[in-house]
Design an enzyme around this catalytic site. Structure first.
Site, PDB file in Angstrom:
ATOM      1  N   GLU A 169       0.826  -1.209   0.000  1.00  0.00           N
ATOM      2  CA  GLU A 169       0.000   0.000   0.000  1.00  0.00           C
ATOM      3  C   GLU A 169       0.860   1.260   0.000  1.00  0.00           C
ATOM      4  O   GLU A 169       0.487   2.276  -0.582  1.00  0.00           O
ATOM      5  CB  GLU A 169      -0.951  -0.003   1.198  1.00  0.00           C
ATOM      6  CG  GLU A 169      -1.917  -1.185   1.248  1.00  0.00           C
ATOM      7  CD  GLU A 169      -2.762  -1.336  -0.004  1.00  0.00           C
ATOM      8  OE1 GLU A 169      -2.941  -0.339  -0.737  1.00  0.00           O
ATOM      9  OE2 GLU A 169      -3.234  -2.455  -0.272  1.00  0.00           O
ATOM     10  N   GLU A 198      -0.487  -1.220 -10.591  1.00  0.00           N
ATOM     11  CA  GLU A 198       0.056  -2.016  -9.489  1.00  0.00           C
ATOM     12  C   GLU A 198       1.585  -2.120  -9.522  1.00  0.00           C
ATOM     13  O   GLU A 198       2.176  -2.772  -8.657  1.00  0.00           O
ATOM     14  CB  GLU A 198      -0.541  -3.430  -9.508  1.00  0.00           C
ATOM     15  CG  GLU A 198      -2.026  -3.502  -9.231  1.00  0.00           C
ATOM     16  CD  GLU A 198      -2.400  -3.130  -7.793  1.00  0.00           C
ATOM     17  OE1 GLU A 198      -1.523  -3.265  -6.901  1.00  0.00           O
ATOM     18  OE2 GLU A 198      -3.534  -2.700  -7.570  1.00  0.00           O
ATOM     19  N   HIS A 300     -14.776 -11.481 -11.008  1.00  0.00           N
ATOM     20  CA  HIS A 300     -13.905 -10.439 -11.554  1.00  0.00           C
ATOM     21  C   HIS A 300     -14.315 -10.035 -12.967  1.00  0.00           C
ATOM     22  O   HIS A 300     -14.184  -8.868 -13.344  1.00  0.00           O
ATOM     23  CB  HIS A 300     -12.454 -10.932 -11.605  1.00  0.00           C
ATOM     24  CG  HIS A 300     -11.765 -10.913 -10.285  1.00  0.00           C
ATOM     25  ND1 HIS A 300     -12.036 -11.829  -9.298  1.00  0.00           N
ATOM     26  CD2 HIS A 300     -10.808 -10.108  -9.776  1.00  0.00           C
ATOM     27  CE1 HIS A 300     -11.266 -11.580  -8.254  1.00  0.00           C
ATOM     28  NE2 HIS A 300     -10.507 -10.544  -8.513  1.00  0.00           N
ATOM     29  N   ALA A 303     -18.432  -8.626 -12.351  1.00  0.00           N
ATOM     30  CA  ALA A 303     -18.945  -7.812 -11.245  1.00  0.00           C
ATOM     31  C   ALA A 303     -17.838  -7.190 -10.412  1.00  0.00           C
ATOM     32  O   ALA A 303     -18.123  -6.506  -9.437  1.00  0.00           O
ATOM     33  CB  ALA A 303     -19.832  -8.667 -10.338  1.00  0.00           C
ATOM     34  N   GLY A 304     -16.596  -7.402 -10.782  1.00  0.00           N
ATOM     35  CA  GLY A 304     -15.512  -6.929  -9.943  1.00  0.00           C
ATOM     36  C   GLY A 304     -14.645  -5.848 -10.547  1.00  0.00           C
ATOM     37  O   GLY A 304     -13.626  -5.470  -9.986  1.00  0.00           O
TER      38      GLY A 304
END
Length: 388
Positions: A169, A198, A300, A303-304
């Site tokens: 993070e 990422e 995924h 709906a993700g």
């Protein structure tokens, strides 16, 4: 026979399993976990005393100083917080001037806080929204985790996975805070394509396996004893456990996602389940079950938020491993080379945000386009050390 499956068959056979010579889908997870326990014997709970939150954060901030020439200091009281345990920090450049701020909310609060961990922006860097004659509004981030709170005189003690999560993070937060883009819509984490966002977070995770970095934070909170060397090597080896099988699993997910969103035509003879079966035959060691309806639970892709973008999980690993390999190439034990490479990473990956195409930014940092070789090497799928 693939080596991962061969290892499972040999191990289960030694344990007297009747299914050893004919392992099926429902046997793989069970025997994988038993083999992992047998080979590494790592108890996350027993490692907690070596990872106290204060020590981990000190080590993380020291790493950021080394790599990116920034100083992070407590700024509690400078801004209002939403809970007594929330910390506020100021990020200073080498001359001591503030360039960003961030909140850190580390502890679980089940009644008011969802699980997991995340980073997000409070405000982005922006010249348009600057006030009081400043050249730009400084970025502010927040990092949220769900760690065990301190008890009495005992600090918050972390699992190794939680250490990785904090580093992850913080990588996102660094990209938000060290941006040099003055246009808010492309500053920090804004406007970065999904398959590259990422990169900084996964890049920071690599340092958890760097011996010098890990040993600097892995100190017993009571005795000051360092993490035993054999435990470090177990963590290092466990990182590559069944890496081939796990890579194939991600390739299956990514491939079927792309197939369904780019080539599948509703109403044609081939059903979505047939698409998955076809992809499985190319990417899986065990043939798929005839009545497998895995796609119904693969949220995924519908709906993700990852529809047609699931590949970004693996592609981000390629980018982050290759970025870390720049430090390996420079020499992880050469402090001058590490600082120079860190400066280049800061001025490209972290500074340019969504203002430039990610591939262009990566090439500017690395000097070439991404290569899968470092990821294969870090995963133990090519000769070479999995970490330094």
């Amino acid at each position: 026979m693939p080596i991962d499956l061969e290892d499972l068959k040999d191990f289960s056979k030694k344990q007297g399993a009747v299914e050893a010579n004919d392992l099926n889908h429902w046997d793989i997870s069970f025997w994988s976990e038993r083999l992992r326990e047998s080979k590494f014997d790592i108890n996350e709970e027993e490692l907690r005393p070596f990872f106290s939150l204060p020590k981990v954060m000190d080590g993380l901030f020291s790493l950021a100083k080394t790599l990116f020439d920034i100083d992070i200091e407590s700024a509690d009281g400078l801004a209002a917080v939403w809970d007594k345990d929330v910390k506020f920090y100021r990020v200073n450049n080498s001359s001591g001037s503030p360039i960003a701020y961030f909140y850190f909310d580390p502890y679980t609060r089940p009644s008011e806080k969802r699980g997991g961990a995340w980073m997000d922006e409070v405000v982005s860097r922006s010249c348009v929204l600057a006030q009081d004659g400043a050249p730009a509004r400084l970025p502010i981030a927040h990092m949220v985790c769900n760690q065990t709170p301190p008890v009495g005189e005992k600090p918050s003690l972390m699992t190794f996975r939680e250490v990785e999560t904090v580093f992850h993070e913080f990588g996102h937060a660094l990209q938000h805070m060290l941006t040099k883009q003055d246009e808010g819509l492309v500053a920090g984490i804004r406007g970065i394509e999904w398959d590259a966002v990422e990169l900084p977070s996964q890049f920071m995770e690599n340092w958890c396996y760097h011996r010098e970095t890990l040993m600097s934070i892995a100190k017993h909170f009571e005795t000051g004893e360092s993490l035993p060397e054999e435990v470090y090597f177990k963590l290092l080896t466990a990182r590559t456990f069944r890496a081939g099988s796990l890579s194939l699993r991600q390739l299956r997910f990514a491939s079927v996602d792309l197939e369904l969103h780019t080539k599948y035509v509703p109403g044609e003879p081939e059903l979505i389940y047939a698409v998955d079966q076809r992809v499985c035959k190319q990417t899986q060691v065990l043939p798929p079950l005839a009545d497998d309806k895995f796609l119904c639970s693969f949220s995924h892709i519908f709906a993700g938020g990852y529809a047609a973008g699931y590949y970004s999980y693996k592609w981000a690993e390629v980018l982050s491993a290759d970025a870390f390999s720049a430090f390996e190439d420079a020499g992880l034990n050469d402090s001058k080379a590490v600082k120079e490479t860190g400066h280049r990473f800061r001025e490209t990956i972290l500074a340019l945000g969504g203002g430039r195409a990610p591939l262009e930014v990566f090439v500017e940092f690395r000097g070439r386009e991404p290569s899968p070789e470092p990821l294969l090497r870090h995963s133990g799928l090519l000769p070479g050390s999995a970490a330094a």
